[in-house]
Design a protein around this motif. Structure first.
Motif, mmCIF file in Angstrom:
data_model
loop_
_atom_site.group_PDB
_atom_site.id
_atom_site.type_symbol
_atom_site.label_atom_id
_atom_site.label_comp_id
_atom_site.label_asym_id
_atom_site.label_seq_id
_atom_site.Cartn_x
_atom_site.Cartn_y
_atom_site.Cartn_z
ATOM 1 N N SER A 180 0.853 -1.181 0.000
ATOM 2 C CA SER A 180 0.000 0.000 0.000
ATOM 3 C C SER A 180 0.893 1.237 0.000
ATOM 4 O O SER A 180 2.113 1.131 0.181
ATOM 5 N N TYR A 184 3.737 0.909 -2.992
ATOM 6 C CA TYR A 184 2.851 0.109 -3.830
ATOM 7 C C TYR A 184 2.557 0.831 -5.145
ATOM 8 O O TYR A 184 2.522 0.212 -6.220
ATOM 9 N N THR A 185 2.375 2.139 -5.071
ATOM 10 C CA THR A 185 2.109 2.928 -6.274
ATOM 11 C C THR A 185 3.255 2.789 -7.267
ATOM 12 O O THR A 185 3.032 2.617 -8.479
ATOM 13 N N VAL A 188 3.223 -0.734 -8.929
ATOM 14 C CA VAL A 188 2.275 -0.814 -10.045
ATOM 15 C C VAL A 188 2.803 -0.036 -11.248
ATOM 16 O O VAL A 188 2.730 -0.503 -12.391
ATOM 17 N N ASP A 192 3.404 -1.197 -15.195
ATOM 18 C CA ASP A 192 2.693 -0.482 -16.250
ATOM 19 C C ASP A 192 3.663 0.111 -17.273
ATOM 20 O O ASP A 192 3.434 0.032 -18.484
ATOM 21 N N ASP A 221 -5.620 -10.830 -9.197
ATOM 22 C CA ASP A 221 -6.700 -9.852 -9.239
ATOM 23 C C ASP A 221 -6.261 -8.461 -8.804
ATOM 24 O O ASP A 221 -7.075 -7.535 -8.748
ATOM 25 N N ASP A 222 -4.969 -8.314 -8.511
ATOM 26 C CA ASP A 222 -4.454 -7.064 -7.963
ATOM 27 C C ASP A 222 -4.146 -6.060 -9.084
ATOM 28 O O ASP A 222 -4.045 -6.420 -10.258
ATOM 29 N N GLU A 223 -3.985 -4.790 -8.686
ATOM 30 C CA GLU A 223 -3.644 -3.742 -9.652
ATOM 31 C C GLU A 223 -2.306 -4.016 -10.328
ATOM 32 O O GLU A 223 -2.081 -3.567 -11.460
ATOM 33 N N THR A 224 -1.410 -4.730 -9.655
ATOM 34 C CA THR A 224 -0.128 -5.060 -10.284
ATOM 35 C C THR A 224 -0.327 -5.937 -11.512
ATOM 36 O O THR A 224 0.342 -5.752 -12.533
ATOM 37 N N LYS A 226 -3.286 -6.126 -13.187
ATOM 38 C CA LYS A 226 -4.074 -5.336 -14.131
ATOM 39 C C LYS A 226 -3.188 -4.398 -14.941
ATOM 40 O O LYS A 226 -3.451 -4.152 -16.128
ATOM 41 N N ALA A 227 -2.103 -3.893 -14.322
ATOM 42 C CA ALA A 227 -1.186 -3.010 -15.038
ATOM 43 C C ALA A 227 -0.482 -3.740 -16.170
ATOM 44 O O ALA A 227 -0.110 -3.141 -17.181
ATOM 45 N N LYS A 230 -3.580 -4.868 -18.978
ATOM 46 C CA LYS A 230 -4.280 -3.821 -19.726
ATOM 47 C C LYS A 230 -3.563 -3.470 -21.025
ATOM 48 O O LYS A 230 -4.162 -2.865 -21.922
#
Length: 353
Positions: A180, A184-185, A188, A192, A221-224, A226-227, A230
């Motif tokens: 977090s 974490y930002t 991700v 990306d 299922d995490d944003e990592t 998804k990056a 996508k």
């Protein structure tokens, strides 16, 4: 290159040979057989701190180099992360692999985030050809990660060919950070950035791209994740339609999805090999440094001064710490790809394409 074992002490020689035999048997049950021209066995493996001993947990035993070489030799091409600045220990593995094996390595990434690490591709030159393109990826100013950062460790891209399959292979060891907040930002953002960069290249040049390595993906299922997805990357789980998440967990505890292999490939050039188990992980701890061997290795490893005083605590330390500095806290993630497109090519030219 097993001949060196002839000159070891009897106890060491017998122990190593028994473990090598067990490892070979486990590989045969877990990993598809290598072929001369039909398939490519591609793997990624983060080999923990190989092999500086800067954390005082080692050094690696001589037998560990044999086990590492045995694991590498199960595949045709391996992306290895966390190879340290001193290449001497790595060269021991190359000596064991034999004369057909080659490697291409990065320089170390400077700065604290780089941790003095290299990234390396190891490949059997009888099966895989280096196509004379190699380089570390540096982002333009407009694409810097999270407001101004380059990658913690520079991604490494090399062009290869195996059989009919030509591809650009990019290995990464991306920022770990936190689960977090700012860390974490950035975690991700690094995923990306490299996915976006390779997608742009693929759109421009129409070539095949494979991105693999320690991406520090939290879970599917995490944003990592998804990056990564996508930007239209396809992952082995997508190809197999397999919902067994354990099949894709590559840390020692088998509960993390840090390591990944992802594809941006031309139509008709991404097909899994014919083996029943054509993608997954190789858990070598089923054959070497098994959980019940703590007391056997205590006399060999106790020089580091970290082994606890009771058998129960020593077993915990051996299982969760010591053996991870002998092999790794990651296990290899692999995939079998079809690389013989003769039938399709002949059909096209027969039809005048």
């Amino acid at each position: 290159m097993y001949w060196q074992l002839k000159y070891w002490r009897k106890d060491d020689r017998e122990r190593a040979i028994d473990h090598i035999s067990a490892l070979r048997s486990h590989i045969a049950q877990t990993v598809p057989r290598r072929t001369a021209s039909n398939t490519l066995l591609l793997a990624t493996w983060n080999v923990r701190d190989f092999d500086s001993n800067k954390f005082g947990q080692g050094p690696r035993l001589a037998e560990s180099f044999h086990y590492i070489a045995e694991v590498v030799a199960a595949f045709d091409l391996v992306a290895m992360q966390e190879v340290n600045e001193d290449m001497g220990p790595f060269e021991k593995v190359m000596d064991l692999l034999g004369p057909s094996w080659r490697y291409i390595a990065t320089d170390v990434t400077e700065g604290p985030s780089g941790n003095g690490e290299r990234m390396v591709f190891l490949f059997d030159s009888n099966k895989v050809q280096f196509k004379h393109i190699a380089g570390e990826i540096v982002l333009p100013k407009s694409s810097l990660v999270d407001g101004g950062h380059q990658f913690a460790r520079s991604p490494f891209l090399v062009r290869f060919q195996s059989g009919w399959f030509k591809f650009n292979l990019c290995t990464v060891h991306l920022y770990y950070g936190d689960d977090s907040g700012e860390g974490y930002t950035r975690r991700v953002a690094e995923i990306d950035s490299i996915a976006k960069c390779l997608k742009k290249r693929a759109d421009e040049d129409g070539q095949n791209y494979i991105l693999l390595g320690d991406m520090n993906v939290v879970n599917p299922d995490d944003e990592t994740m998804k990056a990564l997805k996508k930007h239209k990357f396809i992952l082995p789980a997508d190809l197999t339609l397999d919902n067994d998440q354990l099949r894709w967990t590559s840390n020692m505890g088998r509960n993390k999805h840090y390591d990944q292999i992802a594809f941006l490939v031309r139509k008709g050039e991404l097909e899994l090999g014919p083996s029943e188990h054509n993608a997954g992980v190789l858990n070598y701890y089923k054959a070497v440094y098994t959980e019940d061997e703590a007391e056997a290795y205590f006399p060999l490893g106790k020089a580091n001064g970290k082994w606890p005083g009771t058998p129960a605590k020593r077993k915990t330390y051996f299982t969760e710490e010591w053996r991870t500095w002998q092999m790794s806290d990651h296990v290899p993630l692999f995939i079998e790809l079809r690389i013989d497109f003769t039938k399709e090519y002949l059909k096209r030219i027969r039809e005048g394409d």
